[in-house]
Structure formats: C-alpha cells, structure tokens
Design a protein around this motif. Structure first.
Motif, PDB file in Angstrom:
ATOM      1  N   PHE A 200      35.183  37.743  40.946  1.00  0.00           N
ATOM      2  CA  PHE A 200      33.973  36.919  40.905  1.00  0.00           C
ATOM      3  C   PHE A 200      33.083  37.200  42.122  1.00  0.00           C
ATOM      4  O   PHE A 200      31.850  37.215  42.005  1.00  0.00           O
ATOM      5  CB  PHE A 200      34.342  35.434  40.848  1.00  0.00           C
ATOM      6  CG  PHE A 200      34.630  34.931  39.472  1.00  0.00           C
ATOM      7  CD1 PHE A 200      33.697  35.078  38.447  1.00  0.00           C
ATOM      8  CD2 PHE A 200      35.823  34.287  39.177  1.00  0.00           C
ATOM      9  CE1 PHE A 200      33.954  34.604  37.166  1.00  0.00           C
ATOM     10  CE2 PHE A 200      36.094  33.819  37.901  1.00  0.00           C
ATOM     11  CZ  PHE A 200      35.165  33.977  36.892  1.00  0.00           C
ATOM     12  N   LEU A 201      33.680  37.415  43.282  1.00  0.00           N
ATOM     13  CA  LEU A 201      32.901  37.731  44.492  1.00  0.00           C
ATOM     14  C   LEU A 201      32.142  39.036  44.294  1.00  0.00           C
ATOM     15  O   LEU A 201      30.956  39.145  44.662  1.00  0.00           O
ATOM     16  CB  LEU A 201      33.831  37.822  45.707  1.00  0.00           C
ATOM     17  CG  LEU A 201      33.160  38.186  47.042  1.00  0.00           C
ATOM     18  CD1 LEU A 201      32.234  37.057  47.502  1.00  0.00           C
ATOM     19  CD2 LEU A 201      34.207  38.468  48.120  1.00  0.00           C
ATOM     20  N   ALA A 202      32.809  40.033  43.703  1.00  0.00           N
ATOM     21  CA  ALA A 202      32.156  41.320  43.483  1.00  0.00           C
ATOM     22  C   ALA A 202      30.993  41.196  42.506  1.00  0.00           C
ATOM     23  O   ALA A 202      30.018  41.964  42.578  1.00  0.00           O
ATOM     24  CB  ALA A 202      33.176  42.330  42.960  1.00  0.00           C
ATOM     25  N   GLY A 208      31.354  33.097  49.187  1.00  0.00           N
ATOM     26  CA  GLY A 208      32.348  33.419  50.198  1.00  0.00           C
ATOM     27  C   GLY A 208      33.699  32.851  49.854  1.00  0.00           C
ATOM     28  O   GLY A 208      33.817  31.829  49.166  1.00  0.00           O
ATOM     29  N   LEU A 209      34.737  33.546  50.333  1.00  0.00           N
ATOM     30  CA  LEU A 209      36.118  33.123  50.112  1.00  0.00           C
ATOM     31  C   LEU A 209      36.866  33.145  51.440  1.00  0.00           C
ATOM     32  O   LEU A 209      36.617  34.008  52.290  1.00  0.00           O
ATOM     33  CB  LEU A 209      36.825  34.063  49.125  1.00  0.00           C
ATOM     34  CG  LEU A 209      36.247  34.202  47.715  1.00  0.00           C
ATOM     35  CD1 LEU A 209      36.959  35.338  46.977  1.00  0.00           C
ATOM     36  CD2 LEU A 209      36.384  32.891  46.948  1.00  0.00           C
ATOM     37  N   VAL A 210      37.787  32.186  51.598  1.00  0.00           N
ATOM     38  CA  VAL A 210      38.725  32.209  52.725  1.00  0.00           C
ATOM     39  C   VAL A 210      40.116  32.242  52.112  1.00  0.00           C
ATOM     40  O   VAL A 210      40.583  31.254  51.534  1.00  0.00           O
ATOM     41  CB  VAL A 210      38.556  30.994  53.651  1.00  0.00           C
ATOM     42  CG1 VAL A 210      39.589  31.046  54.766  1.00  0.00           C
ATOM     43  CG2 VAL A 210      37.148  30.977  54.240  1.00  0.00           C
ATOM     44  N   ALA A 211      40.769  33.388  52.226  1.00  0.00           N
ATOM     45  CA  ALA A 211      42.014  33.624  51.496  1.00  0.00           C
ATOM     46  C   ALA A 211      43.231  33.386  52.362  1.00  0.00           C
ATOM     47  O   ALA A 211      43.207  33.575  53.584  1.00  0.00           O
ATOM     48  CB  ALA A 211      42.025  35.063  50.967  1.00  0.00           C
ATOM     49  N   GLN A 212      44.311  32.985  51.705  1.00  0.00           N
ATOM     50  CA  GLN A 212      45.611  32.888  52.345  1.00  0.00           C
ATOM     51  C   GLN A 212      46.413  34.168  52.062  1.00  0.00           C
ATOM     52  O   GLN A 212      45.942  35.073  51.357  1.00  0.00           O
ATOM     53  CB  GLN A 212      46.365  31.671  51.820  1.00  0.00           C
ATOM     54  CG  GLN A 212      45.613  30.358  51.983  1.00  0.00           C
ATOM     55  CD  GLN A 212      46.408  29.180  51.486  1.00  0.00           C
ATOM     56  OE1 GLN A 212      47.239  28.645  52.182  1.00  0.00           O
ATOM     57  NE2 GLN A 212      46.169  28.804  50.225  1.00  0.00           N
ATOM     58  N   GLU A 250      38.793  36.324  55.402  1.00  0.00           N
ATOM     59  CA  GLU A 250      37.473  35.884  54.974  1.00  0.00           C
ATOM     60  C   GLU A 250      36.823  36.982  54.151  1.00  0.00           C
ATOM     61  O   GLU A 250      36.822  38.159  54.538  1.00  0.00           O
ATOM     62  CB  GLU A 250      36.596  35.547  56.182  1.00  0.00           C
ATOM     63  CG  GLU A 250      37.042  34.317  56.955  1.00  0.00           C
ATOM     64  CD  GLU A 250      36.090  33.996  58.103  1.00  0.00           C
ATOM     65  OE1 GLU A 250      35.070  34.702  58.230  1.00  0.00           O
ATOM     66  OE2 GLU A 250      36.374  33.056  58.856  1.00  0.00           O
ATOM     67  N   HIS A 251      36.261  36.582  53.022  1.00  0.00           N
ATOM     68  CA  HIS A 251      35.516  37.512  52.169  1.00  0.00           C
ATOM     69  C   HIS A 251      34.112  36.928  52.004  1.00  0.00           C
ATOM     70  O   HIS A 251      33.946  35.830  51.461  1.00  0.00           O
ATOM     71  CB  HIS A 251      36.185  37.655  50.801  1.00  0.00           C
ATOM     72  CG  HIS A 251      37.616  38.105  50.874  1.00  0.00           C
ATOM     73  ND1 HIS A 251      37.978  39.419  51.019  1.00  0.00           N
ATOM     74  CD2 HIS A 251      38.776  37.404  50.822  1.00  0.00           C
ATOM     75  CE1 HIS A 251      39.291  39.530  51.055  1.00  0.00           C
ATOM     76  NE2 HIS A 251      39.801  38.304  50.935  1.00  0.00           N
ATOM     77  N   VAL A 252      33.119  37.652  52.492  1.00  0.00           N
ATOM     78  CA  VAL A 252      31.743  37.154  52.467  1.00  0.00           C
ATOM     79  C   VAL A 252      30.844  38.214  51.861  1.00  0.00           C
ATOM     80  O   VAL A 252      30.962  39.417  52.165  1.00  0.00           O
ATOM     81  CB  VAL A 252      31.249  36.802  53.890  1.00  0.00           C
ATOM     82  CG1 VAL A 252      29.831  36.246  53.831  1.00  0.00           C
ATOM     83  CG2 VAL A 252      32.189  35.812  54.549  1.00  0.00           C
TER      84      VAL A 252
END
Length: 716
Positions: A200-202, A208-212, A250-252
């Motif tokens: 979905f981010l792509a 933005g996502l903050v992943a574990q 973090e994915h932004v």
C-alpha cells in the motif's frame, strides 16, 4: 528438539476472554513446557499466567505485555517509543500541524502507543497539532468496524491526519483503498510494516509506516523459554532480563518536491535599536561630564579632584560603551561583507578592554597620587610627584593591553561565522543557525586580558582602601568601592548568563550590552555626581569660605591619617607635632615672591611661646609687642620643584595674593599650584589673620605656627 504450537482466537475477541480460555486449555492438557503470549486484554489473562507459573511452566510475553502478571520477561517493541515515532513521522510529513485522531483499542500495547503519539506531538514546540475530542477511536478488534469509524470521523470533523496504532485495518485491502481514495487530503500514518502494508505504501495508499520486527520477537521468545526450561532442569535459578527490546523501522513516502525551507538565522532585527539607545545614553553622559570638567577645570574644588584624571575616566567610559556599536551589527545588513564583519568583531575587544583599562588606570593613578601626598605629609617627608610619575604606570597598563590585543589580532583574530543549530526538518535539512564573532582558540588571549584588567581593578581597590581616610574632595574611595561592588554584582549575574545563551544571538547581545551599559553608567555617576555636588556647594560660598572648606578637609584628612598610624592623639601631642611644620599661603601674581602689589601686610596673632628671631615680626599678646619670625622661602609658580620645608603642601589648591590680602580667614595648610608636581604636608593649628594699620611692609607668605628652634633650623 522444540515444537512450536501457534494458536489464538479465530474471530474478533474484544474482551480477550477467548484468548484466555485457549491458553488455559493448553495448561490443563499438560502438554506444554513454556508459554509466549501476546496479551489482548490484561484482566482475563493475568490469572491464567499466574496459574501456569504455579505449575512450573515458564511464561514470557511478546508484542503486548502485562508487567503485573508475573511473567519472566517481555520481548518486543517499546510501545511508547513506537508511538513517539508515529508522531515524529506525522510531523515530518506535515510540519505545519493540524487536527489528528488516534485509532486504537484497549490492548495494553496499543494504549502505550497512544501515549507515545500524544507525547511526541505535544512536545514539538514548532508544530501545532490538536487532538480532536472524538479521539481516540476504539475499533474493538473489528477491522471493518474500525474503517467505518474512521470514515464517519472524517466526514463529521475537520481532520488533517489519522494515526492507527495497529495495522489491522490495512489487511482489508479493498475497504482500505476505498477509504483512502475517498479522502485524499487526509494523512494516514499507521503502525506495523507487514508486506501488505508495504505494498500500500508503494501505491501511495498510506503516507508513512512505523514497523516492528516480529520475526525477532518470535525467535527471541523461543530462545528465552528454552533457557528458562534448561535452567529449571539444572536446578538453577531461572533468571533472564525483564525487558528484551527490538528495534523499529520507519517507512516514509518522500515527496518529489520538498516543502519550502525557511531557515531561522536569528538576526538581531529591531533589538539593535535598544543597543543604540544604550550607547547614546553612555555617550551623552560621558561627553557631558567631560565638558563639565573642562569648563570648570580652574575652579578650586575641581582642581582638588584632579580634572585630568576625571577626563580620562569619562573618555574610558565613552570608549568602553562604544563597543556596543559593533555588537549591534550582523550579516543581515545590505552592505555586509566578510571583511566588514571580521573588522567589527575584532574592534569589540579593543574598545572594551582599552576603555576599561583607561577608566581604572586613571582611578588608580589618581588615588595613588593623593595617597603618596598625604602619606608622605603625615610622615614629615617631602615628596615631589611630576606628571611622568603617574603617567608611566598608566602607560605600562595600556601598553600591556594593546600588546595582547595585537597578539590576538594577528595570531587568531575574531571573525564573523555562522553556525548550524541542532535540529533539522522532516527531511534532515537545517532549520536554524546563529552568527557571532569567534576565533579558533580565544582562551589564551582572554586569560591574559582578564589578568591585566582584574589586576587593575585589584590595585585600584587597594588604593581606594588606603584612601578611605582622605576626604572625598581629594579622593573617591567610597565611590570607587561602590563602582567595584556594582561591577561584581553585574559580573556574577551576567557572565554565567553569557555562557548559557551563547547560541542565542538576541539573548547574548542583550545581556552583553546591558552589562557594558551598567558598568559605564555606574562608574560615571558615582565618580562625577559627588564632584558636581561639591562644586555646587562651593560655588555658593565666598572665596574665603571655599578656601576654608578645602583647608578643613585637609586638616581632617591629616587627623584621620595620624589616627590610623598611631592612635588618636591628644591635643598636646598634636600641638607638638604641629610645631614641627609650617603653613604657607603662596602668591602667584607678583614678580616679587615676598610682596603683593596693592595688598596690605598681614600678621599672625598668637599667645604662644616665643620663637626664633628672623626677618619678620608677629604681634605677641597686645598691640606693639612684636616677635621676630623667620621669613618663609618664596614659592614661585615658575619653579614647580621649589624646595619646600618638610611639612608644607604644594597642590592645585593655591590662591592668588590678591585673594588672600583682604580676607579675614582662618589659616590652614596651604596648597599652591604646581605645574609638574605636588608636595604635601600635615595641616596644623589655624590662626586668625588680622589686617594691621597701614604702612606695614606687605608680604605674601604668613607663618601660622610656633616653631621649635632646632627643628626650624633643620628645616631651613
């Protein structure tokens, strides 16, 4: 070998009871050697965990924790920290701020993430993020319901961003896509970073996502359980860390065109006009006192204050105050160049230290001079102080300061530089800088200059202490002490502030300018205002009254010094000491030092014991009884080093013969003008001057004391 059984509720479990029942069933079967649980709800799960521990089954938690359950360790993300990162990603994407809603439920880990989001957005002073009243929304573990709640909240509120602290709603791909497409202006920042979320981010369906790191959580959980079981079988205490953390990612989505950057350069702006006003006040006050000193330089009370040194104090304050001007400029000026900035920077210590040295070197020389005069007088010694005697120490101090400043200027000069402050914007761009005067290693030069100028203050303070018995007409001991105390107070407050606000140009400029202003104004006011008050008092009196006031000051000063050196003397003792000195009134108007044109001769009336015979007479007892007195040596204004008997005063305080001829005034120690030096002595008993009948030979010098024959012979 280790067998891993992965299980949990297959349907929504908003209250956590289904999860608790599943775990309790595993315990009852007795087929497990350890439990790793991600807790949905703490209340129903807590007794289950305590039951397992009672049966010797080690328990750890991962992803979601309950510290009060008694578990051996928590493995996973610091959920508060994860929430903080969600907030920071939102700030990075939208630094201007706005209204936000948190999407959560009642799980312990999600509630910790809520707190982290709020803490991050509230502590960011440069952004304004407001949490709407409907926040947080509770999805109750139902992802379809969660998406419906978010849609209703956006429709009914002015929403800038929504922060789901769990990634579940994104697992419903079509519903999530419909939500995002319906509200393209809303920013979505979501926790977790599973593959479906990265897809979905792509595609631009989340900002933005903050992943574990769930894989790390699982492997560390199995390792911990294995260690606990092995330790138990070996009969050792089962002890592992209470918290075993895992990192976050973090994915932004970085925009193609970044927002415009506005860098805060911390220019002085309109604050510089405050500095100009402070300098203007110092300049006006200095020039006013300098002009007053020049205009009244020939007035007796101003002469007693040594106008040359007063002028130097005013000039020093003006020069020191001028250092505010280069402080008031930075690189915002339209005509600024690096050369101009560097020149202004190096001019600051020159003005500051030379002006400061000039002030206190002048005070030192002034106090040292008057101390030498009165101290020598009190010991019956003759001392001649020429101009060079006091100029040399001042020249040495100024030369030492100038040499150090030259060393600094050529070796490691101050230059204007601009430094980046800590902190960047969302895209790692510098957002604030500050400019100031700097050199690579200013410490050696600062220490030398500090030592020189603190030394001047210490020496001036010592001279002020020695002059504490001298009347304020001649010295400023009390006022110098007031200035020094004020400077000490300003330094104790200002210097630590300068260190603390060094990277804040406005605060540093204001503190520095105010310190310079206070020091200059205190020195000027406490030195000159008392002089002007004495001046006003004297100008309201007659010439003879002025002479008497100054003479009384000399007499009181000598009495104070005698008291300091040997205890308070009795009148008899003072009379005996006074018999060893003589007082003179010097004439300047006549070519003949022993005659005043147009004046009448004067005699001293006394009932004292006879003295030696010499070229003049004084009246003893009644009319007609005369005693021969020695003729005092003439004092010539053309010869500033004329030999004076020990115990006489030659100073700026002289009077003309015409002033002395027609006044009935008490005689005291007389001071006469000298061009290149001053000779001082103790003041003795005053006598009255009587004007005799006409025809008596005129004279310009009057001896007012009984004199011991042997002592007089020695003096002569």
């Amino acid at each position: 070998d280790v067998e891993c059984i992965y299980t949990g509720p297959s349907d929504s479990d908003p209250d956590g009871t289904m999860q608790a029942e599943i775990v309790q069933g595993l315990i009852d079967q007795g087929d497990i050697d350890g439990l790793a649980i991600s807790i949905l709800r703490a209340e129903p799960m807590r007794p289950v965990i305590q039951n397992a521990i009672a049966k010797g089954i080690p328990v750890v938690t991962f992803d979601s924790d309950d510290p009060e359950s008694g578990r051996a360790s928590y493995i996973g993300t610091d959920n508060f920290f994860l929430g903080e990162q969600l907030g920071k990603v939102l700030i990075q994407i939208q630094p201007q701020g706005g209204n936000y809603i948190i999407m959560s439920d009642k799980s312990p880990n999600l509630m910790a993430r809520e707190q982290g989001v709020r803490a991050s957005l509230q502590q960011e002073a440069k952004t304004v993020w407001n949490e709407l009243n409907v926040s947080p929304l509770d999805g109750m573990g139902n992802y379809t319901y969660t998406i419906g709640l978010m849609r209703d909240a956006i429709r009914n509120n002015n929403v800038t961003a929504i922060v789901p602290v769990f990634g579940g709603p994104m697992f419903l791909g079509d519903l999530w896509t419909e939500l995002v497409d319906e509200f393209p202006e809303v920013i979505f920042v979501v926790a977790d970073g599973l593959q479906v979320q990265l897809d979905f981010l792509a595609r631009g369906k989340v900002a933005g996502l903050v992943a574990q790191l769930p894989y790390n959580m699982g492997s560390m959980s199995m390792d911990s359980l294995f260690s606990l079981k092995a330790l138990a079988l070996a009969g050792q205490e089962a002890k592992i860390p209470d918290f075993q953390g895992t990192n976050v990612l973090e994915h932004v989505m970085v925009p193609l065109v970044l927002p415009e950057l506005a860098v805060n350069e911390n220019h002085l702006g309109d604050l510089r006009y405050v500095g100009f006003a402070l300098f203007g006040t110092i300049a006006f006050t200095s020039l006013f006192f300098l002009g007053w000193t020049f205009i009244n330089r020939s007035v007796r009370v101003v002469q007693a204050a040594q106008p040359g040194f007063l002028a130097m104090v005013a000039v020093g304050a003006l020069l020191m105050g001028s250092s505010i001007l280069p402080l008031s400029f930075d690189d915002s000026a339209p005509d600024y160049t690096q050369e101009i900035g560097d020149f202004r920077c190096m001019s600051i210590p020159w003005m500051l230290f030379i002006g400061f040295t000039l002030i206190f070197a002048a005070l030192f020389a002034k106090l040292w001079r008057i101390n030498r005069l009165f101290q020598s007088s009190s010991r019956f010694k003759r001392v001649t102080l020429k101009a060079k005697d006091v100029i040399i120490p001042m020249a040495i101090l100024l030369t030492a300061n100038a040499a150090t400043l030259l060393w600094w200027t050529f070796e490691d000069p101050l230059t204007y530089r601009r430094i980046d402050l800590e902190g960047t914007d969302a895209w790692n761009r510098v957002i604030a800088t500050w400019g100031g005067c700097m050199s690579d290693d200013p410490l050696p030069y600062s220490l030398v200059l500090g030592f020189l100028n603190v030394g001047v203050m210490v020496v001036a303070s010592w001279q002020a202490y020695r002059a504490r018995k001298i009347k304020s007409e001649f010295a400023e001991s009390k006022f110098v002490a007031m200035a020094l105390v004020s400077m000490l107070q300003v330094s104790l407050i200002g210097l630590p502030l300068l260190v603390l606000v060094r990277t804040d140009p406005k605060a540093w400029y204001w503190t520095m300018s105010l310190m310079i202003f206070i020091i200059c104004m205190v020195v000027l006011l406490v030195i000159f205002i008392p002089k002007m008050m004495h001046f006003r008092e004297h100008m309201l009196r007659s010439v003879s009254s002025q002479r008497k006031i100054i003479a009384d000051s000399i007499r009181q000063t000598q009495y104070n010094l005698n008291d300091t050196q040997g205890g308070r003397e009795s009148q008899t003792s003072l009379h005996r000491r006074s018999a060893q000195t003589a007082s003179y009134v010097g004439g300047h108007d006549s070519d003949d030092a022993n005659h005043l044109p147009g004046s009448r001769s004067s005699y001293v009336s006394s009932s004292a014991s006879p003295s030696v015979s010499s070229g003049r007479q004084r009246r003893i007892g009644g009319v007609g009884e005369m005693e021969n007195l020695p003729t005092a040596p003439a004092l010539s204004s053309d010869d500033p080093t004329t030999s004076i008997p020990p115990g006489s005063i030659k100073d700026y305080l002289g009077q003309t013969g015409n002033e002395a001829a027609n006044e009935n005034v008490p005689l005291t120690t007389v001071a006469e003008r000298g061009e290149s030096g001053v000779v001082a002595s103790e003041e003795m008993r005053s006598q009255e001057i009587h004007t005799p009948a006409s025809g008596t030979p005129p004279t310009s010098e009057i001896i007012s004391q009984e004199m011991d024959v042997k002592r007089l012979d020695d003096n002569v």
